[in-house]
Design a protein around this motif. Sequence first.
Motif, PDB file in Angstrom:
ATOM      1  N   VAL A  59     -15.183  28.093 -12.981  1.00 27.61           N
ATOM      2  CA  VAL A  59     -14.938  29.533 -12.923  1.00 27.61           C
ATOM      3  C   VAL A  59     -15.593  30.106 -11.671  1.00 27.61           C
ATOM      4  O   VAL A  59     -16.748  29.796 -11.374  1.00 27.61           O
TER       5      VAL A  59
ATOM      6  N   LEU B 185     -22.914  32.727 -18.243  1.00 30.61           N
ATOM      7  CA  LEU B 185     -22.279  31.517 -17.729  1.00 30.61           C
ATOM      8  C   LEU B 185     -23.316  30.420 -17.492  1.00 30.61           C
ATOM      9  O   LEU B 185     -23.101  29.253 -17.856  1.00 30.61           O
TER      10      LEU B 185
ATOM     11  N   SER C 211     -19.718  27.060 -12.434  1.00 28.13           N
ATOM     12  CA  SER C 211     -19.267  28.357 -11.938  1.00 28.13           C
ATOM     13  C   SER C 211     -19.867  28.673 -10.579  1.00 28.13           C
ATOM     14  O   SER C 211     -20.908  28.142 -10.192  1.00 28.13           O
TER      15      SER C 211
END
Length: 293
Positions: A204, A227, A234
């Motif tokens: 992500v 996250l 990420s």
Amino acid sequence: MLITKSYQDIPTKLDANGQPVRIFIISPHLPNYPNARFPGVVVFRRVFGIAFGPLRDFRIVCSEIYQVTGPVERFAGQIASRGYIVACPSVYHEFEGPEPIPYDVEGTDRGNKYKIEKKVEAYDEDATLAIDLLVNHVNCNGRIAATGMCLGGHLAFRAAFDSRVLASACWFATDIHSATLGKGKQDDTLVRVRRGDLTGRGEVMMIFGKQDTHVPRPGRDLIRQTLEDANVVSSFLEVQAQHAFIRDEHSKGRWDAALTHALFGCMMELFERTVARDLGTCSNVAADAEHVC
């Protein structure tokens, strides 16, 4: 690389009015290579409109909740011309036809009203149908990424819950930090991240402007911490810009072309590394986390 444009109307189960979701498709055009196969990208925007021309050609004519001509076509077309099949689902098919929503106070109010009238499950269904379309496309290799802006950034984030999505680039995604997406304004996006629905899955990328009043610093910090605590692979990019800084029409003075170009390159690096090449099964997720834009 040249591109072609078309659309498909796909039946939905969660639309009480029985309206299909119109998914616009922009894909590479290589007439001498009919069996060429490309990765797929789902592009989310708030609303889509079209203007018809010869041979069922169309223009995607929206940006954010306003259906103004140009920005989405240019954004999606740039991705497609680099060798990706792009699918753009019409987000508000339950409430509107494909005609543009005016860029005015009344149009703004309509778009914001629809955003919290549509069920989160219906947003997810649209994403699933777009991913299904790409996976089953004769020229798609089955490797899927997602991207979007504003509301679309949130939808691209949620698309990552689908195990077929290997990368999501989310531009100034709204409502994640406040959990206010959809009917009832109580989505479960960060709840799902905390329970591990993104852990060990795709990568992500979050892109925000530090002057974004829609997602202030505490909200950005919450997303980043969630996250990281969930061990999601990420990247988190914060730049000197306002909300919607990549919109090159009706930007209200916020468009930054140079910054947009640089960050578009970061997004394409992510896609090229994760979906443009088939490297086989990853044996070390932790090692992959070191290779981020």
